[in-house]
Motif scaffolding. Sequence first.
Motif, PDB file in Angstrom:
ATOM      1  N   LYS A  91     -11.995 -12.112  -4.171  1.00 59.92           N
ATOM      2  CA  LYS A  91     -10.812 -11.291  -3.891  1.00 59.92           C
ATOM      3  C   LYS A  91     -10.891  -9.971  -4.655  1.00 59.92           C
ATOM      4  CE  LYS A  91      -7.764 -15.250  -3.122  1.00 59.92           C
ATOM      5  NZ  LYS A  91      -6.595 -16.003  -3.640  1.00 59.92           N
ATOM      6  N   PHE A  92     -11.365 -10.038  -5.890  1.00 62.52           N
ATOM      7  CA  PHE A  92     -11.512  -8.836  -6.721  1.00 62.52           C
ATOM      8  C   PHE A  92     -12.483  -7.858  -6.063  1.00 62.52           C
ATOM      9  CE2 PHE A  92     -13.862  -6.497  -9.956  1.00 62.52           C
ATOM     10  CZ  PHE A  92     -12.837  -5.933 -10.699  1.00 62.52           C
ATOM     11  N   GLY A 114     -13.676  -3.103  -3.147  1.00 65.51           N
ATOM     12  CA  GLY A 114     -14.574  -2.660  -2.094  1.00 65.51           C
ATOM     13  C   GLY A 114     -13.852  -1.846  -1.034  1.00 65.51           C
ATOM     14  N   ILE A 115     -12.560  -2.098  -0.855  1.00 63.93           N
ATOM     15  CA  ILE A 115     -11.756  -1.326   0.099  1.00 63.93           C
ATOM     16  C   ILE A 115     -11.181  -0.066  -0.561  1.00 63.93           C
ATOM     17  CG2 ILE A 115      -9.652  -1.354   1.500  1.00 63.93           C
ATOM     18  CD1 ILE A 115     -10.131  -4.336   1.961  1.00 63.93           C
ATOM     19  N   SER A 116     -10.730  -0.214  -1.807  1.00 64.12           N
ATOM     20  CA  SER A 116     -10.055   0.905  -2.489  1.00 64.12           C
ATOM     21  C   SER A 116     -11.014   2.024  -2.872  1.00 64.12           C
ATOM     22  CB  SER A 116      -9.348   0.391  -3.741  1.00 64.12           C
ATOM     23  OG  SER A 116      -8.379  -0.577  -3.408  1.00 64.12           O
ATOM     24  N   SER A 154      -3.777   1.415  -3.574  1.00 61.91           N
ATOM     25  CA  SER A 154      -4.477   0.596  -2.581  1.00 61.91           C
ATOM     26  C   SER A 154      -4.833  -0.765  -3.161  1.00 61.91           C
ATOM     27  CB  SER A 154      -5.740   1.317  -2.119  1.00 61.91           C
ATOM     28  OG  SER A 154      -6.495   0.487  -1.254  1.00 61.91           O
ATOM     29  N   THR A 155      -5.353  -0.782  -4.373  1.00 62.88           N
ATOM     30  CA  THR A 155      -5.729  -2.040  -5.023  1.00 62.88           C
ATOM     31  C   THR A 155      -4.522  -2.946  -5.214  1.00 62.88           C
ATOM     32  OG1 THR A 155      -7.516  -0.913  -6.205  1.00 62.88           O
ATOM     33  CG2 THR A 155      -6.848  -3.056  -7.045  1.00 62.88           C
ATOM     34  N   SER A 156      -3.412  -2.347  -5.673  1.00 67.53           N
ATOM     35  CA  SER A 156      -2.189  -3.117  -5.894  1.00 67.53           C
ATOM     36  C   SER A 156      -1.628  -3.685  -4.598  1.00 67.53           C
ATOM     37  CB  SER A 156      -1.145  -2.228  -6.578  1.00 67.53           C
ATOM     38  OG  SER A 156       0.069  -2.922  -6.763  1.00 67.53           O
ATOM     39  N   THR A 157      -1.660  -2.872  -3.536  1.00 72.38           N
ATOM     40  CA  THR A 157      -1.137  -3.313  -2.234  1.00 72.38           C
ATOM     41  C   THR A 157      -1.951  -4.483  -1.688  1.00 72.38           C
ATOM     42  OG1 THR A 157      -0.358  -1.082  -1.729  1.00 72.38           O
ATOM     43  CG2 THR A 157      -0.605  -2.609   0.120  1.00 72.38           C
ATOM     44  N   ILE A 158      -3.268  -4.360  -1.769  1.00 70.91           N
ATOM     45  CA  ILE A 158      -4.139  -5.435  -1.273  1.00 70.91           C
ATOM     46  C   ILE A 158      -3.952  -6.705  -2.092  1.00 70.91           C
ATOM     47  CG2 ILE A 158      -6.538  -6.141  -0.921  1.00 70.91           C
ATOM     48  CD1 ILE A 158      -7.198  -3.160  -0.510  1.00 70.91           C
TER      49      ILE A 158
END
Length: 232
Positions: A6-7, A12-14, A47-51
């Motif tokens: 998950k990390f 990887g997206i942010s 972004s990281t927080s939202t995901i």
Amino acid sequence: MKPFEKFIMRHGISLPIMTAVFPVLYLGAEIGMIASGAVAAGSYIASTSTIKQFQFSSDSKRFHMTRSEYKHVRIQIKEAKAKIKQLQGHYYRVRSISYYKQIREMVRLGQKIIANVQQNPRKFYLAEPFFYSHLDTALELTEKYTHLIGQPVKDKELKIALQDTRDTLTSMIDVMEKDLKKVLSTDVEQLRMELEYAQMTLDKQDHQLLGAPPQTDSEGDMDHDRKSINSK
């Protein structure tokens, strides 16, 4: 999905988002390098927080738990892991092999319970006494015993107290074994049901094979003719 996976997914997206935002702001909006960098970093954090929140909600729904329930279980797991580490810290503070084995067994049982609950948080409710009471008692007794065993004075009263503590720790191991059995009870029941279903399927197949209609004479003649043709 495991926590590490998950990390990796979050970052990887942010990271590409931040990488794309910075040149757009710096070159397109022309707001300056510092401001562009700050906004890009903010987009990375947001972004990281939202995901992460999305993953949290997804996991809670997957286990049919509310967000507050799931959060509470995660907190209890984290605290239990810290207590297990404290237990492990007593490994090298004792000289008695039997006492060392007691600590090692409590750590093993505790880790098994925590791992099962971490895999399926709903199992937490099968092992609430372990998280709320039993692990704390085991840790408290271990700390007191380790403190007393290190004292230079070994009078009769102290020896009796040490023996009573060892006996209580043995009882705690039995209690923790029961906690683990409760956590595994649903898995055992599920396995039993799967075995029963598999056995029913096999019995049904055997019954169908035994109940197959016998071969007729015409079918036998046809088989005989095929064998005669093939032999030519």
